[in-house]
Design an enzyme around this catalytic site. Structure first.
Site, mmCIF file in Angstrom:
data_model
loop_
_atom_site.group_PDB
_atom_site.id
_atom_site.type_symbol
_atom_site.label_atom_id
_atom_site.label_comp_id
_atom_site.label_asym_id
_atom_site.label_seq_id
_atom_site.Cartn_x
_atom_site.Cartn_y
_atom_site.Cartn_z
ATOM 1 C CE LYS A 103 -10.704 36.585 59.399
ATOM 2 N NZ LYS A 103 -9.357 36.775 59.762
ATOM 3 C CG ASN B 71 -0.863 18.549 67.223
ATOM 4 O OD1 ASN B 71 -1.042 18.510 66.019
ATOM 5 N ND2 ASN B 71 -0.998 19.658 67.940
ATOM 6 N N GLY B 72 0.968 16.195 64.976
ATOM 7 C CA GLY B 72 2.197 16.253 64.190
ATOM 8 C C GLY B 72 2.153 15.232 63.071
ATOM 9 C CG HIS C 45 -1.341 46.541 35.782
ATOM 10 N ND1 HIS C 45 -0.485 47.020 34.820
ATOM 11 C CD2 HIS C 45 -1.523 47.561 36.658
ATOM 12 C CE1 HIS C 45 -0.142 48.273 35.112
ATOM 13 N NE2 HIS C 45 -0.768 48.618 36.221
ATOM 14 N NE ARG D 21 -4.499 23.187 69.107
ATOM 15 C CZ ARG D 21 -3.267 23.592 69.332
ATOM 16 N NH1 ARG D 21 -3.064 24.679 70.025
ATOM 17 N NH2 ARG D 21 -2.244 22.931 68.857
ATOM 18 C CE LYS E 64 -7.565 31.389 66.933
ATOM 19 N NZ LYS E 64 -8.069 32.522 66.132
ATOM 20 C CD1 TRP F 9 -8.082 20.612 60.672
ATOM 21 C CD2 TRP F 9 -6.111 19.827 59.938
ATOM 22 N NE1 TRP F 9 -7.836 21.175 59.445
ATOM 23 C CE2 TRP F 9 -6.639 20.713 58.966
ATOM 24 C CE3 TRP F 9 -4.894 19.210 59.681
ATOM 25 C CZ2 TRP F 9 -5.968 20.997 57.786
ATOM 26 C CZ3 TRP F 9 -4.231 19.495 58.496
ATOM 27 C CH2 TRP F 9 -4.773 20.382 57.564
ATOM 28 C CD GLU G 299 -7.462 39.461 58.373
ATOM 29 O OE1 GLU G 299 -6.602 38.836 57.742
ATOM 30 O OE2 GLU G 299 -8.095 38.975 59.334
ATOM 31 C CD GLU H 63 -10.509 32.948 58.047
ATOM 32 O OE1 GLU H 63 -9.844 31.934 58.316
ATOM 33 O OE2 GLU H 63 -10.210 34.074 58.462
ATOM 34 C CB CYS I 81 -4.709 17.164 66.800
ATOM 35 S SG CYS I 81 -4.497 16.529 65.131
HETATM 36 O O1 M6R Z 1 -1.340 31.771 65.406
HETATM 37 P P1 M6R Z 1 -0.886 32.542 64.206
HETATM 38 O O2 M6R Z 1 -1.187 33.981 64.286
HETATM 39 O O3 M6R Z 1 0.562 32.296 63.874
HETATM 40 O O4 M6R Z 1 -1.722 31.939 63.006
HETATM 41 C C1 M6R Z 1 -1.426 32.265 61.668
HETATM 42 C C2 M6R Z 1 -2.593 31.957 60.768
HETATM 43 O O5 M6R Z 1 -2.850 30.580 60.746
HETATM 44 C C3 M6R Z 1 -3.851 32.687 61.216
HETATM 45 O O6 M6R Z 1 -3.617 34.050 61.292
HETATM 46 C C4 M6R Z 1 -5.035 32.421 60.256
HETATM 47 O O7 M6R Z 1 -4.740 32.925 58.995
HETATM 48 C C5 M6R Z 1 -6.276 33.081 60.814
HETATM 49 N N1 M6R Z 1 -6.793 32.353 61.937
HETATM 50 C C6 M6R Z 1 -7.337 33.240 59.779
HETATM 51 O O8 M6R Z 1 -8.405 33.979 60.285
#
Ligand code: M6R
Length: 616
Positions: free
Chosen positions: A493, A103-104, A512, A27, A611, A77, A489, A496, A2
């Site tokens: 992308k 937050n938590g 396989h 966030r 994020k 969140w 990756e 998401e 959050c």
């Molecule tokens: O802040 P961080 O790099 O530790 O975040 C890790 C993941 O949450 C982050 O890389 C996430 O997978 C990406 N935002 C996705 O695009």
């Protein structure tokens, strides 16, 4: 996950809090709220709404808040309780004198709630946060001031928390607390005003002088400044520092989305990061913040890289660098798996954590496990002062600037550049690289911003290639060697941003099992650059084509054989094999972006995501 913002000072608080919430919306974005201590006195005025900040704006427009120079805000969140007006923060106790944002996760909230209910407290939400408000209320009623009440309350909570509270009994004061890894509490020092936030982003429009709370620290702010304490009751010394992040660079400018801006910023972000870590003439590494970690580069026998999501994929590229350049055994692990496995490691293993935010709870917990095992640690991080940089023995900073798109782009490529620099430094310290080879690698890396820039000049052509995904619901991404993390990756992308099901796979695994999926409606994106395994991936493409599967291949410029073999090809310039990931990810970012755009997705704030992930 959050976002939290608090303000006290000489200006009107509401516009500052609402602007801060917009800066924090990445966030978490399922509900938002603010609470103000009215200038005229009396109970805090609270406005909160399910949905994005625009809903809150509309509610405040319809029912304006009173003038106030102290307030708190929150963007949520959801963890406990669905997104709703009632579950949105801030929360109050049974009376309305205290307001809390959080937050938590209060892991013992059910027991606390039962206990408080027995004492006559009535609850209005399903959240764990509301128990904090009631506990604070009891502590205030027993005569404690807000700082002491926060300390007493924190002592009752299980789990990691970041909390900020106000009470009408102490006008002009806000108190914050951090326990564990639920996220940062950053203190902003303004002129005659003070702020608290979960994130630098919301503070930068007001100040660059900031302090980060450490674990188990509290802060009390009023317009004159901040006082710090620890949870055990002693005073704490926390010095503010000036961060170099430029607030203007955080603006979206003419771009439709932050993510588009951040994809396009990659050449500059890479140039800034590379410039911060080395000089080209003469070829010299300038990793200044390795401090206590540098001697360990010589002593360790292996490297373990940890991260989550995109940062884990960067770590996977980094494994290649440590093995190929420094000739050190290297492995990677998902931080959340690593921490629960009772991993076998000690001072012989260098743990390298990758985290753009420096606040991801899984990474921080993995670092705690590494610390307890006596392993030296270096973190690759884009956020100065964040928790990973405090826990690690040394840091390699990336200079990507703030990344606001929830999906990472420029922090991925800059993390890879930083890992390349760290592997070079490790090789140098261990005497595993000649001056000539070091200079060659440095020159090669320094050429990458321009190459990535050239890639981005083809943005429209790459985006056009995404037309072939218009009707598809499944895409396979294949790669080998250093291109495997890029396939993973690229698939991340795609899913998401566009919500299209995408699988990243090691190309050698295809036969396989996954090959059973191939039919004319299940396209494959094949990473088929010039690295040593190109001929193998050519065979994989042949096998897919032989089963009427469509292939979009990412190939090296001039690779006519592959261009003819694939249904469509996107080219990357020829670059050294180890640096190919930096060039090859660009078309995959653009493909995901264009696919999401064509489907009308919320690109900067994809559904269900946040994020920075500060809950397990
Ligand atoms: O802040 P961080 O790099 O530790 O975040 C890790 C993941 O949450 C982050 O890389 C996430 O997978 C990406 N935002 C996705 O695009």
């Amino acid at each position: 996950m959050c976002g939290i913002i608090a303000y006290t000072g000489s200006r009107q608080a509401a516009p500052i809090l609402l602007a801060g919430l917009r800066d924090l919306e990445y966030r978490g974005y399922d509900s938002a709220g603010v609470a103000l201590l009215p200038e005229s006195g009396g109970e805090p005025a609270v406005a909160k709404r399910r949905g994005k900040i625009a809903e809150l704006d509309a509610a405040i427009g319809a029912k304006p808040l009173p003038p106030a120079r102290t307030g708190i805000g929150h963007t949520r969140w959801a963890t406990h309780g669905a997104p709703s007006d009632a579950n949105a923060h801030p929360h109050t106790g049974s009376g309305s004198e205290v307001v809390v944002v959080h937050n938590g996760i209060v892991e013992n909230y059910a027991a606390l709630r039962a206990e408080l209910s027995e004492r006559g407290h009535a609850f209005e939400s399903e959240t764990d946060t509301e128990t904090i408000a009631h506990l604070l209320e009891e502590a205030l009623d027993s005569g404690s001031d807000l700082l002491a009440a926060m300390r007493e309350t924190c002592g009752r909570l299980a789990g990691s928390q970041a909390i900020v509270a106000l009470t009408s009994r102490e006008p002009g004061v806000a108190v914050g607390a951090r326990i564990g890894h639920a996220g940062a509490v950053v203190v902003g020092y303004g002129e005659g005003e003070m702020l608290l936030s979960s994130d630098l982003a919301a503070l930068l429009p007001h100040t660059r002088d900031v302090a980060f709370l450490a674990d188990r620290q509290l802060v009390r702010i009023d317009e004159r400044g901040a006082t710090y304490a620890t949870l055990d009751g002693s005073a704490a010394e926390v010095e503010p520092r000036t961060v170099s992040l430029d607030p203007a660079s955080a603006a979206r400018g003419p771009y439709e989305t932050y993510m588009l801006k951040e994809i396009m910023e990659q050449p500059a972000a890479l140039a800034d990061t590379i410039g911060g870590l080395m000089t080209v003439e003469p070829a010299r590494l300038t990793l200044d913040d390795l401090a206590e970690a540098r001697p360990w580069l010589e002593r360790v026998e292996r490297v373990l890289l940890v991260g989550m999501g995109t940062s884990l994929h960067a770590a996977m590229v980094g494994r290649w660098y440590f093995e190929q350049i420094a000739r050190l055994p290297a492995d990677i692990d998902n931080a959340s798996e690593f921490r629960y496995r009772e991993p076998v490691l000690g001072p012989e293993t260098l743990v390298v954590s990758v985290s753009q935010s420096g606040e991801t709870v899984d990474v921080l917990e993995a670092m705690n496990v590494a610390r307890a095992s006596g392993a030296p640690q270096i973190t690759i991080c884009n956020t100065p002062g964040s928790q990973t940089t405090r826990v690690a023995d040394g840091a390699v900073h990336t200079y990507a600037g703030l990344e606001r798109g929830v999906a990472s782009s420029k922090t991925f490529t800059t993390s890879i550049a930083a890992l390349f620099a760290l592997a070079l430094e490790t090789a140098r310290v261990r005497g595993r690289i000649s001056d000539d080879d070091l200079a060659r690698h440095v020159r090669d890396l320094a050429a990458m911003p321009e190459i990535v820039g050239r890639q981005l000049e083809s943005f429209d052509a790459i985006a056009k290639a995404a037309d072939r995904f218009r009707a598809t619901e499944h895409i396979l991404f294949l790669g080998r060697g250093p291109a495997l993390p890029i396939a993973l990756e690229g698939a991340l992308k795609m899913k998401e941003l566009s919500y299209v099901h995408a699988e990243g796979y090691a190309a050698g695994e295809m036969k396989h099992g996954p090959i059973a999926l191939i039919d004319p409606k299940f396209p494959t994106v094949a990473l088929a650059g010039q690295h040593a395994l190109r001929s193998k991936i050519v065979s994989n493409i042949e096998q897919i084509r032989a089963r009427d599967g469509e292939v979009l291949a990412i190939v090296t410029e001039g690779d006519d054989e592959l261009i003819a073999l694939a249904n469509e090809a996107l080219t990357v310039p020829p670059v050294p094999a180890l640096l190919e990931p930096l060039a090859a990810i660009v078309p995959l970012q653009v493909l995901a972006y264009a696919t999401a755009d064509a489907r009308g997705r919320d690109i900067d704030q994809p559904r269900n995501l946040a994020k920075t992930v500060t809950v397990e």
